[in-house]
Design an enzyme around this catalytic site. Structure first.
Site: not given
Ligand SMILES: NC(=O)c1ccc[n+]([C@@H]2O[C@H](COP(=O)([O-])OP(=O)(O)OC[C@H]3O[C@@H](n4cnc5c(N)ncnc54)[C@H](OP(=O)(O)O)[C@@H]3O)[C@@H](O)[C@H]2O)c1
Length: 269
Positions: A137, A150
């Site tokens: 991130s 975070y």
């Molecule tokens: N969105 C942003 O603004 C942003 C910005 C920079 C970086 N990122 C990074 O991008 C990545 C993906 O983020 P996203 O925005 O797509 O998040 P998201 O929509 O909340 O998805 C999170 C994913 O992680 C899984 N997960 C959560 N808790 C878990 C656990 N205990 N064990 C296994 N899997 C688990 C969830 O599975 P379930 O469906 O089972 O809950 C889901 O598939 C993350 O690493 C995040 O830090 C995101």
């Protein structure tokens, strides 16, 4: 790396970026091992992908050692993978004093400890040439108020990626660190979206992020920072952090209004 025919384990495939990435990778001809915690959501995703019969679903809570072990030992992983994408993640936007021990622990466990342990366990199953992509991130290089735990978890992943990449020099396995900025997914709470509007912070769509991640994999780009001015801030923060301290201090009252709303309600009485 040409992604056609590659076997890719994608954690967090059921999330916003994960789902978009699954579509993008599958359309480039990859065979996906889709990881998440909810089998129905993964199965629905699998059915939507091109050639659904080629892809597999794997359920595991990555914070549970036993479930992580079951994932690593799944029969479908016996033949190994070409690419591991550590994408599953969580965050909590709030002043540190308002975060519970459980929320802090969950961020460090899922964002840092779980991918490190998963990577270690999967190294023997990574084919060469192979890639590990860690989804970081911009908050893995810029400490931002309201995101202390975070940021700690994502700074750690940046260090892990860099160190492991250097450790694996000459092994045929490369470690890529791919860092999106704010992206429109369920990871971010309504408060975060409201704050981003108030600050004029740009957000990307998961599809855009997925496209850039695919390009990074194809180019085997070791470090990728997404977005402008975030890319500039990442560099400035490394070279002249005092400058960034001063710029972010100007945002403090707005961030505080969303990250620490109770204090503002109390303050207004
Ligand atoms: N969105 C942003 O603004 C942003 C910005 C920079 C970086 N990122 C990074 O991008 C990545 C993906 O983020 P996203 O925005 O797509 O998040 P998201 O929509 O909340 O998805 C999170 C994913 O992680 C899984 N997960 C959560 N808790 C878990 C656990 N205990 N064990 C296994 N899997 C688990 C969830 O599975 P379930 O469906 O089972 O809950 C889901 O598939 C993350 O690493 C995040 O830090 C995101």
């Amino acid at each position: 790396m040409n992604l056609d025919g590659k076997r890719i384990l994608l954690t967090g495939a059921s999330g916003g970026i994960g789902e978009a990435l699954a579509h993008a990778l599958a359309s480039h001809g990859a065979t996906l091992l889709l990881h998440g915690r909810k089998s129905a959501a993964l199965e629905a995703l699998r059915q939507q992908l091109p050639n659904p019969e080629r892809h597999h679903c794997l359920c595991a809570d990555l914070c549970h050692p036993q479930e992580r072990r079951q994932l690593v030992n799944a029969p479908v992983l016996a033949d190994g993978v070409d690419i591991l994408i550590n994408n599953a993640g969580t965050n909590q936007f709030a002043w540190l004093e308002d975060q519970t021990e459980e929320q802090i622990t969950a961020q460090i466990e899922l964002n840092t400890l779980a991918p490190i342990l998963l990577t270690r366990a999967l190294l023997p199953k990574l084919r060469t040439p192979g890639l590990i992509m860690n989804i970081g991130s911009s908050f893995g290089a810029i400490g931002y108020a309201g995101y202390s735990a975070y940021c700690a978890s994502k700074f750690a992943m940046r260090g892990f990626s860099e160190a492991l990449g250097r450790e694996l020099e000459g092994s045929g396995i490369k470690v890529l660190h791919f860092a999106p900025r704010a992206t429109r997914t369920h990871l971010n709470s309504p408060d975060v979206y409201a704050m981003n509007v108030a600050l004029g912070t740009q957000t990307d769509s998961p599809d855009e992020v997925a496209e850039w991640a695919v390009a990074s994999l194809e180019r085997e780009q070791i470090r990728t920072w997404i977005g402008w001015p975030e890319k500039l801030f990442v560099r400035l923060n490394a070279l002249l952090p005092g400058l960034v301290d001063r710029a972010l201090a100007k945002q403090h009252s707005i961030i505080s209004r969303f990250a620490h709303p109770l204090a503002h309600k109390e303050g207004s009485q």
